[in-house]
Design a protein around this motif. Structure first.
Motif, mmCIF file in Angstrom:
data_model
loop_
_atom_site.group_PDB
_atom_site.id
_atom_site.type_symbol
_atom_site.label_atom_id
_atom_site.label_comp_id
_atom_site.label_asym_id
_atom_site.label_seq_id
_atom_site.Cartn_x
_atom_site.Cartn_y
_atom_site.Cartn_z
ATOM 1 N N ILE A 226 7.637 7.844 -13.182
ATOM 2 C CA ILE A 226 7.430 6.718 -14.148
ATOM 3 C C ILE A 226 8.833 6.518 -14.722
ATOM 4 O O ILE A 226 8.987 7.153 -15.522
ATOM 5 N N THR A 228 11.716 4.286 -17.162
ATOM 6 C CA THR A 228 11.577 3.615 -18.586
ATOM 7 C C THR A 228 11.608 2.082 -18.388
ATOM 8 O O THR A 228 11.043 1.422 -19.360
ATOM 9 N N CYS A 230 10.032 0.539 -16.113
ATOM 10 C CA CYS A 230 8.630 0.099 -15.627
ATOM 11 C C CYS A 230 7.451 1.057 -15.767
ATOM 12 O O CYS A 230 7.781 2.237 -15.675
ATOM 13 N N PRO A 231 6.432 0.487 -16.341
ATOM 14 C CA PRO A 231 5.151 1.288 -16.579
ATOM 15 C C PRO A 231 4.612 1.973 -15.064
ATOM 16 O O PRO A 231 3.626 2.663 -15.322
#
Length: 510
Positions: A226, A228, A230-231
C-alpha cells in the motif's frame, strides 16, 4: 422481329455479365477468405466496435488474473559507475479476454490465432525500478489467442534496471539486483498478478553464460504493498538475481601487480643504508601504486558509500611505503651518525640485547661484543705491560745511593778517586737516560690516549650502525606482518566462501 430478338439477346448477355461480375466481386471479398482470416477479421472488427479502453470484463468488480514470468537469456552488462543492470529476457504474459472467444466448430476447428499486440487490451505491467532512456523496452510480437479467450504474449525485451552496487569486496564481489514488475495504474482489486505456471523464479532454460558474471541464485517474491499515494493495495512481482563476478581478468591487472609491488617493497629494507637506491625505490613504488589506484577508480562507481577493500589495500601500501621511506631516512641518519653521541643505554639494551636476537642478528651483535671484550682485555694487558716496563725507572729511584755505588757505607775512599769519577759520570748518564725515558713515556701515553679515543669513537659509530641495522630488520618484519594481515583481511571473504558455493548448483541446473 429479327432485330428485336437480337436486341433482347444482347441485353440478356449484358445482364448476365453484370451479375457474374457482381457475384465474383462479392466472392473475392468474403468467399475466398480463409477461415483463419475471416475469424481474425470478425474478432478484430468486433473488438474495434467495443473499444480497447477498459478491462475486458462484464462487471466492474471483476478481477482479471494476469500471470507473468521472465525467461533470462543473457546478462548484458552491469554498469557499476551508473549502477544499472542490463538483461536480455523473454517476458511472458497470460490473461483471459472474454471478447476474444469463438466456437472452433464454426471456423474449421481453429483453436488459436495470432493478432497484433496493439489491437486488443493489454495489462500495463511495468518495470518499477527502470533506469532507461528509451521509450519502449519490448520488441513487437504477436499475441496468441485461444478460442476460450486465453491470451499469451511473449515479447522479447531488454530491461535496464537500477541496482544498488556493493563494491566492498571488488573484484570478488557478489551483487544482488532486483527487478520489480507490477501494474502501474490498476490495483489488486482490478488486476491480480501471479507467477506464470507457479514458477517463482527466473526461467534459466535458455540462459547464455556470461563472461563476467556467474549466477549464484535467483528467486522471485509476490508482494502486496500500500503506497502513500493510494489507499488500495498494489500487487507486484519482484525478481531477484544474485550474481558473482569472475575475477580472472582483474587478477592480472589489479591483484597480481599489487602483490608483486608489495613484495618488492620488502626489498627496500634489505638494501644497505649506504646505497642511494634505498630512497629511489620507495618513491618509484609509491608512483606505481598511485597508477593502480587510478586504474581501480575507473572500474568502480565514484559515489559509492564504501570503497573497495582492494582500494583500501592500495592506500595502506602507499602509507606503508611513505612510512618506510621516512624510516629509511632515519636508518640512514643513524647509520652515518658517527661518534657525536653515545647510544643511550636503554636503547642499546632493548635493541641490541633483545630485539637483535629476535631478528636473527646474533652474528653482528656477537662480533661487536667480542670486539669490546677483546679491546678491554688488550687494554688491561697493555696497561700491565706498560707499568711493568716503566717501573724499572721507579725501581732505581727507590734505591739508596749506596746501592748505586756498590759501597756499603756509602762514602768513597781516597784510594778510590778514579772510581768516584767513574761513578759521577755514570750518575750523569743515568739522569740523562731517565729524562729521555720520561719524555718517551709521555709521548707513548699521548699516542695511547689518541688510539683509545679513536677506538672509542669507532665503537660508538659501530654501535649506531648496529642500531640502524636492527631497526631496518625490525621494520622489515613489521612491514611483512602488515602485508600478511592486510591480505587476509581483504581476501578472507574469497578464501572462506569456497567451501559453500551455491553457484555450482545453479550451473548444473543450466
Amino acid at each position: 422481329m429479327m432485330c428485336y430478338s437480337g436486341r433482347m439477346l444482347s441485353l440478356m448477355t449484358v445482364t448476365l455479365l453484370l451479375h457474374w461480375s457482381l457475384s465474383s466481386s462479392n466472392s473475392s471479398d468474403f468467399g475466398f477468405l480463409s477461415p483463419e482470416k475471416l475469424l481474425i477479421k470478425t474478432l478484430l472488427d468486433r473488438y474495434e466496435e467495443i473499444g480497447k479502453m477498459g478491462r475486458p470484463v462484464v462487471h466492474q468488480d471483476s478481477i482479471i488474473n494476469v500471470e507473468y514470468g521472465l525467461t533470462l537469456i543473457q546478462i548484458l552488462d552491469l554498469d557499476e559507475r551508473n549502477q544499472v543492470l542490463s538483461t536480455n529476457v523473454w517476458a511472458t504474459y497470460k490473461w483471459k479476454d472474454i471478447y476474444m472467444q469463438w466456437d472452433p466448430s464454426e471456423y474449421s476447428n481453429i483453436t488459436k490465432i495470432r493478432v497484433p499486440n496493439g489491437s486488443i487490451w493489454q495489462p500495463d505491467i511495468k518495470l518499477y525500478n527502470y533506469a532507461d532512456e528509451r521509450l519502449e523496452e519490448k520488441r513487437q510480437a504477436f499475441v496468441v489467442v485461444s478460442y476460450d479467450g486465453t491470451i499469451e504474449w511473449l515479447p522479447q525485451a531488454i530491461f535496464k534496471s537500477s541496482c544498488a552496487i556493493d563494491i566492498r569486496h571488488f573484484p570478488f564481489d557478489v551483487q544482488k539486483c532486483k527487478m520489480k514488475f507490477g501494474s502501474w495504474t490498476y490495483d489488486g482489486s482490478k488486476i491480480d498478478l501471479n507467477f506464470i505456471y507457479g514458477n517463482e523464479n527466473f526461467d534459466l532454460s535458455e540462459y547464455v553464460k556470461s563472461n563476467e558474471w556467474d549466477i549464484v541464485r535467483s528467486k522471485a517474491v509476490r508482494n502486496i504493498i500500500i503506497y502513500t499515494c493510494c489507499p488500495e493495495p498494489y500487487v507486484d512481482l519482484t525478481f531477484e538475481l544474485e550474481i558473482r563476478r569472475k575475477p580472472a581478468f582483474y587478477n592480472y591487472i589489479l591483484i597480481l601487480p599489487c602483490i608483486l609491488l608489495s613484495s618488492l617493497t620488502l626489498v627496500l629494507f634489505w638494501l644497505p643504508p649506504e646505497s642511494p637506491a634505498k630512497m629511489q625505490l620507495g618513491m618509484n613504488i609509491f608512483v606505481a601504486f598511485f597508477v593502480l589506484l587510478l586504474l581501480l577508480a575507473e572500474s568502480t562507481p565514484p559515489a559509492a558509500s564504501s570503497i573497495p577493500l582492494i582500494g583500501a589495500y592500495y592506500c595502506l601500501n602507499m602509507i606503508l611505503i611513505t612510512l618506510s621511506t621516512f624510516l629509511s631516512v632515519v636508518v640512514v641518519n643513524l647509520y652515518f651518525r658517527g661518534a657525536r653521541k653515545e647510544v643511550p643505554g636503554l636503547v642499546k639494551r632493548i635493541l641490541v640485547d633483545y630485539v637483535a636476537r629476535l631478528m636473527c642478528m646474533k652474528d653482528q651483535v656477537r662480533d661487536s661484543k667480542l670486539d669490546k671484550h677483546f679491546r678491554n682485555k688488550q687494554k688491561h694487558t697493555n696497561n700491565k705491560d706498560k707499568n711493568f716496563k716503566f717501573d724499572k725507572v721507579g725501581y732505581f729511584e727507590m734505591q739508596t745511593e749506596e746501592s748505586w755505588k756498590g759501597v756499603p757505607n756509602g762514602t768513597p775512599s781516597v784510594n778510590d778517586s778514579d772510581s768516584s769519577r767513574s761513578f759521577s759520570s755514570t750518575v750523569g748518564l743515568f739522569y740523562s737516560l731517565e729524562s729521555d725515558i720520561r719524555e718517551i713515556k709521555n709521548l707513548i701515553k699521548q699516542m695511547i690516549d689518541k688510539s683509545d679515543e679513536k677506538e672509542a669513537k669507532d665503537r660508538i659509530a659501530r654501535e649506531w650502525r648496529i642500531v640502524a641495522l636492527v631497526l631496518d630488520r625490525l621494520f622489515f618484519f613489521l612491514y611483512m606482518l602488515a602485508i600478511v594481515i592486510s591480505l587476509l583481511a581483504i581476501f578472507e571473504h574469497t578464501l572462506f566462501r569456497q567451501g559453500d558455493d551455491p553457484a555450482n548448483d545453479v550451473e548444473n541446473s543450466l
